[in-house]
Design a protein around this motif. Structure first.
Motif, short mmCIF file in Angstrom:
data_model
loop_
_atom_site.label_atom_id
_atom_site.label_comp_id
_atom_site.label_asym_id
_atom_site.label_seq_id
_atom_site.Cartn_x
_atom_site.Cartn_y
_atom_site.Cartn_z
N HIS A 118 -4.32 -2.88 -7.57
CA HIS A 118 -5.76 -3.15 -7.64
C HIS A 118 -6.14 -4.37 -6.81
O HIS A 118 -7.18 -4.36 -6.13
CB HIS A 118 -6.21 -3.35 -9.10
N THR B 230 2.36 1.80 -3.35
CA THR B 230 1.38 2.27 -4.33
C THR B 230 1.43 3.79 -4.41
O THR B 230 1.25 4.38 -5.47
CB THR B 230 -0.04 1.80 -3.94
N ALA C 291 -6.06 -3.22 -3.14
CA ALA C 291 -7.17 -2.32 -2.85
C ALA C 291 -8.50 -3.07 -2.84
O ALA C 291 -9.34 -2.84 -1.96
CB ALA C 291 -7.20 -1.18 -3.87
N THR D 294 0.83 -1.20 0.00
CA THR D 294 0.00 0.00 0.00
C THR D 294 0.87 1.25 0.00
O THR D 294 0.60 2.21 -0.73
CB THR D 294 -0.95 -0.01 1.22
N GLN E 216 -10.99 -3.48 0.36
CA GLN E 216 -12.38 -3.05 0.26
C GLN E 216 -13.34 -4.20 0.57
O GLN E 216 -14.32 -4.02 1.28
CB GLN E 216 -12.66 -2.49 -1.15
#
Length: 94
Positions: A81, A28, A84, A25, A88
């Protein structure tokens, strides 16, 4: 097909650590050195290096040498992606 599933399982194995997800993360947002990642994550430098070795072996991060420093970055946007989406999904399931 079995080989594809084995490769996917290895990917998920590399992503199975909260610390590695945290490092991904951070990467990113911007490439970073081991020292910077250790400082930002509150993990020791040896532990960050170990996690980065695992992520690099899985093809999730790449390294660029700049003199004596090594700067790590996300290997491709698919990795960002995946992380993430997983975060989520976990939030929605909670």
């Amino acid at each position: 097909m079995t080989e594809d599933l084995e490769a996917a399982a290895e990917l998920f194995k590399a992503l199975s650590s909260a610390s590695r997800l945290r490092l991904l993360t951070m990467l990113t947002e911007a490439p970073a050195t081991v020292g910077r990642l250790a400082e930002a994550s509150s993990l020791s430098q040896p532990l960050v290096s170990q996690h980065l070795r695992t992520l690099r072996a899985a093809g999730l991060v790449s390294v660029q040498r700049e003199g004596r420093e090594a700067r790590y970055e996300i290997a491709d946007l698919h990795v960002a992606h995946i992380v993430a989406d997983a975060v989520q999904h976990a939030l929605e399931s909670a």
